[in-house]
Design a protein around this motif. Structure first.
Motif, PDB file in Angstrom:
ATOM      1  N   ARG A  59       0.842  -1.196   0.000  1.00 31.22           N
ATOM      2  CA  ARG A  59       0.000   0.000   0.000  1.00 31.22           C
ATOM      3  C   ARG A  59       0.880   1.250   0.000  1.00 31.22           C
ATOM      4  N   ALA A  60       1.867   1.289   0.881  1.00 32.89           N
ATOM      5  CA  ALA A  60       2.744   2.463   0.970  1.00 32.89           C
ATOM      6  C   ALA A  60       3.541   2.652  -0.318  1.00 32.89           C
ATOM      7  N   LYS A  61       4.036   1.558  -0.882  1.00 33.25           N
ATOM      8  CA  LYS A  61       4.785   1.669  -2.133  1.00 33.25           C
ATOM      9  C   LYS A  61       3.920   2.260  -3.242  1.00 33.25           C
ATOM     10  N   THR A  62       2.665   1.853  -3.282  1.00 34.92           N
ATOM     11  CA  THR A  62       1.748   2.372  -4.298  1.00 34.92           C
ATOM     12  C   THR A  62       1.506   3.859  -4.108  1.00 34.92           C
ATOM     13  N   TRP A  63       1.272   4.284  -2.856  1.00 39.31           N
ATOM     14  CA  TRP A  63       1.046   5.708  -2.589  1.00 39.31           C
ATOM     15  C   TRP A  63       2.225   6.550  -3.039  1.00 39.31           C
ATOM     16  N   PHE A  64       3.439   6.090  -2.730  1.00 48.27           N
ATOM     17  CA  PHE A  64       4.621   6.868  -3.102  1.00 48.27           C
ATOM     18  C   PHE A  64       4.849   6.842  -4.612  1.00 48.27           C
ATOM     19  N   ALA A  65       4.617   5.700  -5.248  1.00 48.63           N
ATOM     20  CA  ALA A  65       4.793   5.624  -6.702  1.00 48.63           C
ATOM     21  C   ALA A  65       3.850   6.599  -7.401  1.00 48.63           C
ATOM     22  N   GLU A  66       2.613   6.656  -6.933  1.00 49.26           N
ATOM     23  CA  GLU A  66       1.642   7.563  -7.536  1.00 49.26           C
ATOM     24  C   GLU A  66       2.003   9.027  -7.273  1.00 49.26           C
ATOM     25  N   ALA A  67       2.498   9.315  -6.072  1.00 48.34           N
ATOM     26  CA  ALA A  67       2.875  10.692  -5.733  1.00 48.34           C
ATOM     27  C   ALA A  67       4.084  11.151  -6.534  1.00 48.34           C
ATOM     28  N   LEU A  68       5.080  10.277  -6.688  1.00 45.00           N
ATOM     29  CA  LEU A  68       6.256  10.638  -7.474  1.00 45.00           C
ATOM     30  C   LEU A  68       5.864  10.929  -8.913  1.00 45.00           C
ATOM     31  N   LYS A  69       4.985  10.097  -9.458  1.00 45.16           N
ATOM     32  CA  LYS A  69       4.567  10.267 -10.847  1.00 45.16           C
ATOM     33  C   LYS A  69       3.757  11.549 -11.036  1.00 45.16           C
ATOM     34  N   SER A  70       2.787  11.773 -10.155  1.00 44.68           N
ATOM     35  CA  SER A  70       1.901  12.932 -10.328  1.00 44.68           C
ATOM     36  C   SER A  70       2.624  14.262 -10.116  1.00 44.68           C
ATOM     37  N   ASN A  71       3.720  14.239  -9.340  1.00 46.55           N
ATOM     38  CA  ASN A  71       4.467  15.475  -9.087  1.00 46.55           C
ATOM     39  C   ASN A  71       5.697  15.626  -9.976  1.00 46.55           C
ATOM     40  N   GLY A  72       5.909  14.668 -10.881  1.00 52.89           N
ATOM     41  CA  GLY A  72       7.082  14.730 -11.733  1.00 52.89           C
ATOM     42  C   GLY A  72       8.367  14.704 -10.931  1.00 52.89           C
ATOM     43  N   TYR A  73       8.383  13.861  -9.910  1.00 57.42           N
ATOM     44  CA  TYR A  73       9.506  13.820  -8.962  1.00 57.42           C
ATOM     45  C   TYR A  73      10.621  12.943  -9.526  1.00 57.42           C
ATOM     46  N   ALA A  74      11.840  13.495  -9.620  1.00 54.93           N
ATOM     47  CA  ALA A  74      12.948  12.799 -10.291  1.00 54.93           C
ATOM     48  C   ALA A  74      13.630  11.754  -9.420  1.00 54.93           C
ATOM     49  N   GLY A  75      13.455  11.828  -8.098  1.00 58.32           N
ATOM     50  CA  GLY A  75      14.100  10.857  -7.215  1.00 58.32           C
ATOM     51  C   GLY A  75      13.298   9.575  -7.116  1.00 58.32           C
ATOM     52  N   ASN A  76      13.847   8.595  -6.392  1.00 59.51           N
ATOM     53  CA  ASN A  76      13.127   7.342  -6.190  1.00 59.51           C
ATOM     54  C   ASN A  76      12.775   7.156  -4.715  1.00 59.51           C
ATOM     55  N   TYR A  77      12.090   6.066  -4.427  1.00 56.90           N
ATOM     56  CA  TYR A  77      11.573   5.811  -3.076  1.00 56.90           C
ATOM     57  C   TYR A  77      12.047   4.459  -2.577  1.00 56.90           C
ATOM     58  N   LYS A  78      12.466   4.406  -1.304  1.00 56.59           N
ATOM     59  CA  LYS A  78      12.880   3.161  -0.654  1.00 56.59           C
ATOM     60  C   LYS A  78      12.094   2.975   0.640  1.00 56.59           C
ATOM     61  N   TYR A  79      11.517   1.804   0.794  1.00 59.39           N
ATOM     62  CA  TYR A  79      10.761   1.450   2.002  1.00 59.39           C
ATOM     63  C   TYR A  79      11.676   0.684   2.942  1.00 59.39           C
ATOM     64  N   CYS A  80      11.837   1.179   4.171  1.00 55.44           N
ATOM     65  CA  CYS A  80      12.637   0.486   5.184  1.00 55.44           C
ATOM     66  C   CYS A  80      11.725   0.016   6.320  1.00 55.44           C
ATOM     67  N   TYR A  81      12.057  -1.129   6.871  1.00 56.60           N
ATOM     68  CA  TYR A  81      11.328  -1.634   8.038  1.00 56.60           C
ATOM     69  C   TYR A  81      12.169  -1.447   9.287  1.00 56.60           C
ATOM     70  N   CYS A  82      11.584  -0.827  10.318  1.00 51.65           N
ATOM     71  CA  CYS A  82      12.271  -0.640  11.604  1.00 51.65           C
ATOM     72  C   CYS A  82      12.161  -1.939  12.395  1.00 51.65           C
ATOM     73  N   THR A  83      13.243  -2.646  12.531  1.00 57.27           N
ATOM     74  CA  THR A  83      13.196  -3.958  13.181  1.00 57.27           C
ATOM     75  C   THR A  83      12.777  -3.873  14.642  1.00 57.27           C
ATOM     76  N   LYS A  84      12.977  -2.710  15.275  1.00 56.60           N
ATOM     77  CA  LYS A  84      12.644  -2.606  16.696  1.00 56.60           C
ATOM     78  C   LYS A  84      11.157  -2.790  16.962  1.00 56.60           C
ATOM     79  N   SER A  85      10.319  -2.612  15.956  1.00 53.65           N
ATOM     80  CA  SER A  85       8.875  -2.785  16.148  1.00 53.65           C
ATOM     81  C   SER A  85       8.519  -4.243  16.417  1.00 53.65           C
ATOM     82  N   ALA A  86       9.229  -5.154  15.791  1.00 53.49           N
ATOM     83  CA  ALA A  86       9.063  -6.599  16.031  1.00 53.49           C
ATOM     84  C   ALA A  86      10.222  -7.296  15.352  1.00 53.49           C
ATOM     85  N   HIS A  87      11.126  -7.846  16.155  1.00 54.37           N
ATOM     86  CA  HIS A  87      12.338  -8.453  15.620  1.00 54.37           C
ATOM     87  C   HIS A  87      12.131  -9.885  15.135  1.00 54.37           C
ATOM     88  N   PHE A  88      10.955 -10.444  15.301  1.00 55.79           N
ATOM     89  CA  PHE A  88      10.741 -11.867  15.061  1.00 55.79           C
ATOM     90  C   PHE A  88      11.075 -12.260  13.620  1.00 55.79           C
TER      91      PHE A  88
END
Length: 489
Positions: A59-88
């Motif tokens: 879901r988050a990747k889709t939101w950012f992909a659409e935002a980058l496209k609609s704003n003509g944004y030249a950079g890219n997007y990386k999704y990181c997971y904070c392991t401290k939320s659940a290390h399992f």
């Protein structure tokens, strides 16, 4: 007259919802028959619904992909997971199916990274963003990772000392970021975060310690807001201040090309949850681009670190109402067969709300109640729900068992509660099951851990113990059952 529990929900919320549906007066969660889980595994019970992790990432990747496209944004997007939320491991295994990256917070986090690399779950091209205050072991572990060739490890500097510590142990070149010490909301007891380096000091620090250091390349500016991404004046003001720093730093440091937006999205804590994720993403991207365009600097690549948003909505806890105590004319206490302090510590520590719903008896009349846990602590209760700080549940009837569920509990509760360790008043941790779907969408369940036993808890305390043979030695006893324990020293 509408007096049934289903009537209360219907007139208060839009129901059913995407994840919550009703099947003949019994609650389903993402199509999972919750009463079926109770019949199979008992209660108290914790569960993790793994597909929800991948769903939220995408879901988050889709939101950012659409935002980058609609704003003509030249950079890219990386999704990181904070392991401290659940290390399992089951959480990381599921999350890493989706081409994401990792954010670490401590020395042992890096050991998890090494384990995942050995299994082929991540590679040297996976970004490892290393946050937190770094002492000897954390520095050593990160240096080992970098020295072994992990090219995309970015050490986010938290203070002035850390760069000198890494210069001594990293053998070759390495990449760094700088964390901004953001200003806190006015309601906080202090003005500035204890983490990071002040706005005004970042450019001088770069010029003094990094600019002429041949071993180090500055790649990232890290921006973290403790309250998360919210549509309010405070958040937008801090983002603008961050971008002003980025612009000044970029003009001094051409290698700077990434902005890390720490502080995550909120998760659903009420059936009345209303948050426009797509709008917020688009507005963040738009404002970043606007500031860069106005100052004639290239836009940065955007990194986010989502912990609770990644895993929070995958978790749940199920309890049985053991008994009802009428303490005065107004207060009825429904006692659950576990403890809120031990199994949902955020409800006790920071008064956090979770979605709470009964699993069964939706066709029964409802009543206002308080919920109490089994420990002898006066703070072991839950009374902050979405219904104006009151809890309404189907009326307690001794001959008709009532089960309740707390949902979206998947972030932090196990680590804060000390998973696998001692519990307050020695109330055991409940059984925990994993729920997945196969390629055909069929549900699969497996036991991750059984309910803690007396032997396990007493062993941690240093006792040698044996359970009286009058009781079963299996792990299915409820937390409310009386255990007779013979101790030998």
């Amino acid at each position: 007259m509408k007096t049934k529990y289903i009537d209360l929900i219907d007139q208060t919320f839009d129901f059913p919802q995407e994840e919550f549906t009703l099947n003949v007066n019994e609650l389903n969660f993402h199509g999972i028959d919750l009463m079926g889980l109770v019949k199979t595994y008992g209660a108290p019970l914790k569960f993790t619904y793994l597909p929800k992790i991948s769903e939220n990432i995408n879901r988050a990747k889709t939101w950012f992909a659409e935002a980058l496209k609609s704003n003509g944004y030249a950079g890219n997007y990386k999704y990181c997971y904070c392991t401290k939320s659940a290390h399992f491991k089951h959480v990381l295994d599921e999350a890493l199916k989706n081409d994401i990256h990792i954010e670490t917070s401590s020395a042992f986090d890096v050991d998890i990274v090494e384990n995942l690399k050995a299994e082929g779950k991540i590679t040297d091209s996976t970004y490892v963003i290393s946050n937190g205050f770094k002492r000897d072991q954390y520095v050593k572990n990160l240096a080992n990772l970098i020295n072994q060739g992990h090219k995309n490890c970015i050490v986010v500097l938290d203070n002035y000392e850390e760069i000198n510590l890494f210069n001594q142990v990293v053998e070759g070149h390495y990449n760094v970021g700088i964390r901004i010490a953001s200003e806190e909301e006015p309601k906080f007891e202090f003005y500035t975060s204890r983490l990071g380096i002040g706005y005004k000091n970042i450019v001088p620090f770069y010029n003094r310690e990094i600019k002429n250091n041949p071993k180090v390349t500055l790649k990232m500016l890290h921006f973290f807001i403790n309250t998360g991404i919210r549509d309010n004046a405070y958040y937008w003001n801090e983002l603008l201040k961050c971008m002003n720093v980025y612009v000044k730093l970029k003009k001094e440091c051409p290698s700077l090309d990434s902005l890390n937006i720490g502080g995550g999205f909120p998760i659903k804590t009420s059936l009345a949850h209303d948050y426009d994720y797509a709008y917020m993403v688009n507005e963040i991207v738009r404002q970043i681009k606007q500031v860069c365009d106005e100052n004639n600097v290239p836009v940065p690549h955007i990194f986010t670190e989502f912990g609770s948003f990644t895993v929070g909505e995958s978790g749940g806890a199920i309890y049985k109402v053991l008994y009802q105590k009428q303490q005065n004319d107004r207060e009825k206490w429904n006692m659950i067969n576990s403890s809120f302090i031990t199994t949902l510590p955020d409800t006790w520590a920071i008064n956090k709300r979770f979605i709470m719903l009964p699993l069964n008896r939706w066709d029964s009349e409802y009543e206002r109640v308080l919920l109490g846990g089994l420990t002898c602590d006066s703070d072991d209760y839950y009374n902050s729900e979405q219904h104006m700080n009151a809890i309404y549940l189907p009326k307690y009837k001794q001959d008709k068992p009532l089960y309740i569920g707390f949902f979206n509990t998947g972030a932090y509760q196990e680590t804060i509660g000390g998973f696998g360790g001692l519990q307050h008043c020695l109330i055991p941790s409940p059984k925990h099951i994993l729920i997945d779907r196969d390629a055909n969408g069929t549900l699969k369940t497996s036991v991750f851990t059984e309910q803690q036993t007396s032997e396990q808890l007493l062993s941690i305390l240093g006792y040698k113990c044996s359970i009286n043979t009058a009781f079963s030695k299996d792990n299915t006893r409820n937390a409310g059952d009386l255990d007779t324990i013979a101790l030998s020293y």
